[in-house]
Design a protein around this motif. Structure first.
Motif, mmCIF file in Angstrom:
data_model
loop_
_atom_site.group_PDB
_atom_site.id
_atom_site.type_symbol
_atom_site.label_atom_id
_atom_site.label_comp_id
_atom_site.label_asym_id
_atom_site.label_seq_id
_atom_site.Cartn_x
_atom_site.Cartn_y
_atom_site.Cartn_z
ATOM 1 N N THR A 123 0.801 -1.220 0.130
ATOM 2 C CA THR A 123 -0.036 -0.014 0.112
ATOM 3 C C THR A 123 1.005 1.195 -0.060
ATOM 4 N N THR A 124 1.968 1.197 0.687
ATOM 5 C CA THR A 124 2.867 2.128 0.929
ATOM 6 C C THR A 124 3.609 2.581 -0.549
ATOM 7 N N THR A 125 4.098 1.766 -0.962
ATOM 8 C CA THR A 125 4.666 1.965 -2.206
ATOM 9 C C THR A 125 3.882 2.081 -3.491
ATOM 10 N N SER A 126 2.620 2.136 -3.290
ATOM 11 C CA SER A 126 1.764 2.079 -4.532
ATOM 12 C C SER A 126 1.131 3.558 -4.543
ATOM 13 N N GLY A 127 1.773 4.560 -3.974
ATOM 14 C CA GLY A 127 1.336 5.926 -3.877
ATOM 15 C C GLY A 127 2.398 6.509 -4.964
ATOM 16 N N ASN A 128 2.893 7.732 -4.619
ATOM 17 C CA ASN A 128 3.747 8.606 -5.520
ATOM 18 C C ASN A 128 4.904 7.937 -5.773
ATOM 19 N N PRO A 129 5.086 7.356 -7.151
ATOM 20 C CA PRO A 129 6.071 6.229 -7.653
ATOM 21 C C PRO A 129 7.509 7.201 -7.439
ATOM 22 N N ILE A 130 7.570 8.258 -7.828
ATOM 23 C CA ILE A 130 8.951 8.862 -7.677
ATOM 24 C C ILE A 130 9.408 8.979 -6.233
ATOM 25 N N THR B 107 17.755 6.094 -10.474
ATOM 26 C CA THR B 107 17.755 5.733 -12.166
ATOM 27 C C THR B 107 16.982 4.597 -12.348
ATOM 28 N N GLY B 108 17.530 3.590 -11.881
ATOM 29 C CA GLY B 108 17.166 2.136 -12.182
ATOM 30 C C GLY B 108 15.587 2.016 -11.858
ATOM 31 N N GLY B 109 14.958 2.480 -10.801
ATOM 32 C CA GLY B 109 13.863 2.550 -10.451
ATOM 33 C C GLY B 109 12.847 3.276 -11.390
ATOM 34 N N ILE B 110 13.234 4.400 -11.639
ATOM 35 C CA ILE B 110 12.646 5.388 -12.798
ATOM 36 C C ILE B 110 12.537 4.503 -14.165
ATOM 37 N N VAL B 111 13.585 4.145 -14.489
ATOM 38 C CA VAL B 111 13.410 3.334 -15.799
ATOM 39 C C VAL B 111 12.739 2.138 -15.680
ATOM 40 N N ALA B 112 12.815 1.413 -14.651
ATOM 41 C CA ALA B 112 11.577 0.208 -14.622
ATOM 42 C C ALA B 112 10.437 0.897 -14.505
ATOM 43 N N TYR B 113 10.082 1.911 -13.873
ATOM 44 C CA TYR B 113 8.870 2.601 -13.789
ATOM 45 C C TYR B 113 8.150 2.792 -14.952
ATOM 46 N N VAL C 144 4.709 -5.826 -4.210
ATOM 47 C CA VAL C 144 5.188 -4.374 -4.270
ATOM 48 C C VAL C 144 5.698 -3.956 -5.943
ATOM 49 N N PRO C 145 5.524 -3.106 -6.478
ATOM 50 C CA PRO C 145 5.874 -2.471 -7.633
ATOM 51 C C PRO C 145 7.418 -2.802 -8.021
ATOM 52 N N LEU C 146 7.417 -2.900 -9.416
ATOM 53 C CA LEU C 146 8.943 -3.453 -9.522
ATOM 54 C C LEU C 146 9.759 -1.935 -9.423
ATOM 55 N N ALA C 147 9.438 -1.007 -9.944
ATOM 56 C CA ALA C 147 10.185 0.239 -9.964
ATOM 57 C C ALA C 147 11.104 0.426 -8.257
ATOM 58 N N PRO C 148 10.057 0.484 -7.098
ATOM 59 C CA PRO C 148 10.902 0.733 -5.829
ATOM 60 C C PRO C 148 11.699 -0.370 -5.499
ATOM 61 N N VAL C 149 11.526 -1.508 -5.743
ATOM 62 C CA VAL C 149 12.156 -2.795 -5.859
ATOM 63 C C VAL C 149 13.518 -2.895 -6.406
ATOM 64 N N MET C 150 13.425 -2.343 -7.757
ATOM 65 C CA MET C 150 14.746 -2.097 -8.498
ATOM 66 C C MET C 150 15.590 -1.243 -7.972
ATOM 67 N N SER D 113 8.488 7.120 -3.659
ATOM 68 C CA SER D 113 8.879 5.556 -3.344
ATOM 69 C C SER D 113 9.967 5.137 -3.775
ATOM 70 N N ILE D 114 10.403 5.516 -4.946
ATOM 71 C CA ILE D 114 11.600 4.875 -5.672
ATOM 72 C C ILE D 114 12.659 5.684 -5.026
ATOM 73 N N GLY D 115 12.608 7.188 -4.667
ATOM 74 C CA GLY D 115 13.830 7.655 -3.967
ATOM 75 C C GLY D 115 13.970 7.097 -2.516
ATOM 76 N N ILE D 116 12.938 7.012 -1.695
ATOM 77 C CA ILE D 116 12.995 6.282 -0.315
ATOM 78 C C ILE D 116 13.638 4.748 -0.387
ATOM 79 N N ALA D 117 13.326 4.174 -1.335
ATOM 80 C CA ALA D 117 13.814 2.811 -1.810
ATOM 81 C C ALA D 117 15.417 2.756 -1.981
ATOM 82 N N ALA D 118 15.902 3.795 -3.054
ATOM 83 C CA ALA D 118 17.043 3.791 -3.240
ATOM 84 C C ALA D 118 17.735 4.297 -1.970
ATOM 85 N N LEU D 119 17.335 5.393 -1.227
ATOM 86 C CA LEU D 119 18.016 5.673 0.047
ATOM 87 C C LEU D 119 17.924 4.551 1.027
ATOM 88 N N PHE D 120 16.938 3.825 1.303
ATOM 89 C CA PHE D 120 17.053 2.683 2.163
ATOM 90 C C PHE D 120 17.938 1.572 1.916
#
Length: 344
Positions: A75-82, A159-165, A114-120, A84-91
């Motif tokens: 649910t958390t990662t399904s919100g704003n994709p950018i 960048t990887g997350g954005i490309v995947a998204y 969980v969407p592929l973008a933050p996972v990537m 969630s991608i930034g948070i995932a990359a930082l974590f």
């Protein structure tokens, strides 16, 4: 299937990975018997070295599933994709997981929908840097090199997350995980329309959830162990027949092609994030450029033999090649950028 049934089945089952492992041992014994024991020791030591990270990641993945925390993460990662991608990359940049130890956690996240973008984003950035590696790298290479590598890890993940998204939005990657690792999930592992969002922090009070934890831990543990055993066995042969100290001869005078070559050499020659620190330091002292060293460390972390085999076993080929290309491209760009930074 109960925990005991899975244990019994997995202990008896000889799948393709185990057969490949045994066949490799037989071939080593036939063609170079003196290398057999060193390869076994090498694989065993490497598994023991990363065992704490493996146990931690398997435990986190199993707890996430058993406690139903995966529904909250989804649910958390399904919100704003950018965001969630930034948070995932930082974590990922701050997390202690290596490229192999993070695999069961990634498997749990993908199975949870969980969407592929933050996972990537997390997947790429995680093995590149962590707090302990930051300290060790700073002690050897200095704060400038280490800070740049940390920033590169975050940017490569983002960048990887954005490309995947963008590729998912364009209709690619409708199926992410391989059938044998997806727990029967046929496509992108999307959750049910009305999932149970209650989080059971003390899952062990529920026998069914306790069983889920055991099953998840056993499944992920067996999957990771067999692939890592084979990967480290292959890596032992790479190290034996492609000595890392000979790599420096290719980089006597750094040319424009040194950085891409460093990325490619990093695939078979890279050991792990911590072993790479003294190795790259020695290569730089022998003539390798700092930009090439940066590329070697970044590319090796993402695309080394054990990491690549783990990813290949988990996801379908298109996702695997995207992960590989993103890692190599990001490492090459970072190497050129660091070289340019040093010339300013």
């Amino acid at each position: 299937m109960s925990f005991l049934e899975i244990t019994k089945w997995n202990s008896l089952r000889l799948d393709k990975v185990i057969l490949a492992f045994l066949l490799t041992l037989i071939l080593i014994a036939i063609f170079d018997q003196s290398q057999l024991w060193p390869s076994i020791v090498f694989a065993g030591k490497n598994i023991v070295t990363i065992l704490p990270f493996i146990v931690l990641s398997i435990g986190v993945a199993a707890y996430t599933k058993a406690s139903n925390l995966d529904s909250k993460i989804n649910t958390t990662t399904s919100g704003n994709p950018i965001v969630s991608i930034g948070i995932a990359a930082l974590f990922g940049t701050l997390s202690p997981f290596c490229s192999c130890g993070v695999i069961p956690l990634i498997a749990g996240l993908l199975r949870a929908g969980v969407p592929l973008a933050p996972v990537m984003a997390f997947w790429i950035s995680s093995p590149l840097m962590d707090p302990e590696m930051f300290i060790l790298t700073s002690a050897v290479f200095g704060l400038e090199f280490t800070t740049f590598k940390t920033i590169a890890a975050f940017l490569m993940g983002t960048t990887g997350g954005i490309v995947a998204y963008l590729m998912v939005r364009a209709g690619y990657f409708q199926e992410i995980m391989r059938p044998q690792t997806s727990g029967g999930c046929g496509s992108s592992c999307a959750p049910d329309k009305k999932p149970d969002t209650t989080i059971y922090w003390k899952f062990w009070r529920d026998p069914k959830r306790t069983e889920t934890f055991k099953t998840e831990a056993m499944t992920n543990g067996w999957f990771l162990f067999k692939w890592l055993a084979l990967a480290f066995l292959f890596e032992s042969l790479m190290v034996a027949y492609l000595p890392v100290d000979k790599v420096a001869l290719l980089f006597g005078d750094e040319q424009w092609w040194s950085i891409p070559l460093g990325a490619l050499i990093g695939i078979p020659a890279y050991l792990n994030g911590y072993a790479a620190i003294p190795t790259i330091n020695s290569l730089i002292e022998l003539g390798m450029g700092a930009g090439t060293g940066m590329t070697f460390m970044l590319a090796g972390s993402v695309s080394s033999i054990p990491a690549a085999m783990g990813v290949y076993a988990l996801v379908k080929k298109p996702v695997f090649f995207l992960y590989l290309l993103l890692g190599l491209f990001g490492a090459i760009v970072s190497g050129y950028a660091f070289t340019a930074w040093l010339t300013l």
